[in-house]
Design a protein around this motif. Structure first.
Motif, mmCIF file in Angstrom:
data_model
loop_
_atom_site.group_PDB
_atom_site.id
_atom_site.type_symbol
_atom_site.label_atom_id
_atom_site.label_comp_id
_atom_site.label_asym_id
_atom_site.label_seq_id
_atom_site.Cartn_x
_atom_site.Cartn_y
_atom_site.Cartn_z
ATOM 1 N N GLN A 1 0.828 -1.191 0.000
ATOM 2 C CA GLN A 1 0.000 0.000 0.000
ATOM 3 C C GLN A 1 0.869 1.251 0.000
ATOM 4 O OE1 GLN A 1 -3.221 0.450 -0.294
ATOM 5 N NE2 GLN A 1 -3.653 -1.748 -0.444
ATOM 6 N N ASN A 96 -1.413 14.027 -5.746
ATOM 7 C CA ASN A 96 -1.581 12.803 -6.535
ATOM 8 C C ASN A 96 -0.217 12.312 -6.995
ATOM 9 O OD1 ASN A 96 -1.868 11.785 -9.662
ATOM 10 N ND2 ASN A 96 -3.452 10.957 -8.340
ATOM 11 N N VAL A 98 1.736 9.011 -9.234
ATOM 12 C CA VAL A 98 1.612 7.851 -10.119
ATOM 13 C C VAL A 98 2.879 7.040 -9.953
ATOM 14 C CG1 VAL A 98 1.409 7.068 -12.494
ATOM 15 C CG2 VAL A 98 0.149 9.098 -11.735
ATOM 16 N N THR A 99 2.711 5.773 -9.528
ATOM 17 C CA THR A 99 3.866 4.945 -9.230
ATOM 18 C C THR A 99 4.075 3.888 -10.296
ATOM 19 O OG1 THR A 99 2.596 3.354 -7.913
ATOM 20 C CG2 THR A 99 3.469 5.282 -6.766
ATOM 21 N N VAL A 102 3.423 -0.074 -13.089
ATOM 22 C CA VAL A 102 2.174 -0.166 -13.854
ATOM 23 C C VAL A 102 1.326 1.083 -13.747
ATOM 24 C CG1 VAL A 102 2.104 -2.677 -13.751
ATOM 25 C CG2 VAL A 102 1.027 -1.341 -11.931
ATOM 26 N N ARG A 103 1.908 2.192 -13.305
ATOM 27 C CA ARG A 103 1.249 3.489 -13.250
ATOM 28 C C ARG A 103 -0.026 3.461 -12.406
ATOM 29 N NH1 ARG A 103 3.683 7.144 -16.340
ATOM 30 N NH2 ARG A 103 1.951 8.595 -16.061
ATOM 31 N N ASN A 104 0.106 3.030 -11.169
ATOM 32 C CA ASN A 104 -0.991 3.154 -10.211
ATOM 33 C C ASN A 104 -1.066 4.594 -9.718
ATOM 34 O OD1 ASN A 104 -1.837 0.396 -10.153
ATOM 35 N ND2 ASN A 104 -0.045 -0.076 -8.929
ATOM 36 N N SER A 105 -2.295 5.072 -9.527
ATOM 37 C CA SER A 105 -2.519 6.450 -9.100
ATOM 38 C C SER A 105 -3.043 6.467 -7.672
ATOM 39 C CB SER A 105 -3.527 7.127 -10.027
ATOM 40 O OG SER A 105 -3.811 8.451 -9.593
ATOM 41 N N TYR A 106 -2.465 7.356 -6.849
ATOM 42 C CA TYR A 106 -2.874 7.465 -5.448
ATOM 43 C C TYR A 106 -3.150 8.934 -5.122
ATOM 44 C CZ TYR A 106 -0.873 2.793 -5.130
ATOM 45 O OH TYR A 106 -0.586 1.468 -5.330
#
Length: 117
Positions: A1, A96, A98-99, A102-106
Motif C-alpha cells: 500500500q 496525486n 503515479v507509481t 504499472v502506473r498506479n494512481s494514489y
C-alpha cells in the motif's frame, strides 16, 4: 500500500504565501508523476501543477508565475509553494502520485487552503 500525507494548508490573507508538502510512503518501486490538484466548492477538481520524474513541469494558467512545484526524490515528497495568493485560490488541495511500474494512481486526503481577509 502507498500512503500520502499532506501538510501546510491553512488560512492566509490575500497576497500571502503558503507551502504545501506531500510525503509518500509504503511499497513504492518508483514514482513517475507527482501533482497537485484542487477542488473548490461546487467546482470540478482541477490540475494545479505537476512534475514528472524527469523534471517536466506544467501549471494551470491561473497559477503561472505565482505557484512553484518541486519534488525531492530522495524523500518521495512533492511541494507546492504558493505566493501572491488570491481568494479564488481557496479550495481543498489534493496530492496525486503515479507509481511504477504499472502506473498506479494514489491520492492524498486533501488539505484546506483558505485565502480571505
Amino acid at each position: 500500500q502507498v500512503q500520502l500525507v499532506e501538510s501546510g494548508g491553512g488560512l492566509v490573507q490575500p497576497g500571502g504565501s503558503l507551502r504545501l508538502s506531500c510525503a509518500t510512503s509504503g511499497s513504492i518501486s518508483s514514482i513517475y508523476d507527482m501533482a497537485w490538484y484542487r477542488q473548490a466548492p461546487g467546482k470540478q477538481r482541477e490540475l494545479v501543477a505537476g512534475i514528472t520524474n524527469w523534471g517536466s513541469i506544467r501549471y494551470a494558467d491561473s497559477v503561472k508565475g505565482r505557484f512553484t512545484v518541486a519534488r525531492d526524490n530522495g524523500k518521495n515528497t512533492v511541494y507546492l509553494q504558493m505566493n501572491s495568493l488570491k481568494p479564488e485560490d481557496t479550495a481543498v488541495y489534493y496530492c496525486n502520485v503515479v507509481t511504477g511500474p504499472v502506473r498506479n494512481s494514489y491520492w492524498g486526503q486533501g488539505t484546506q487552503v483558505t485565502v480571505s481577509s
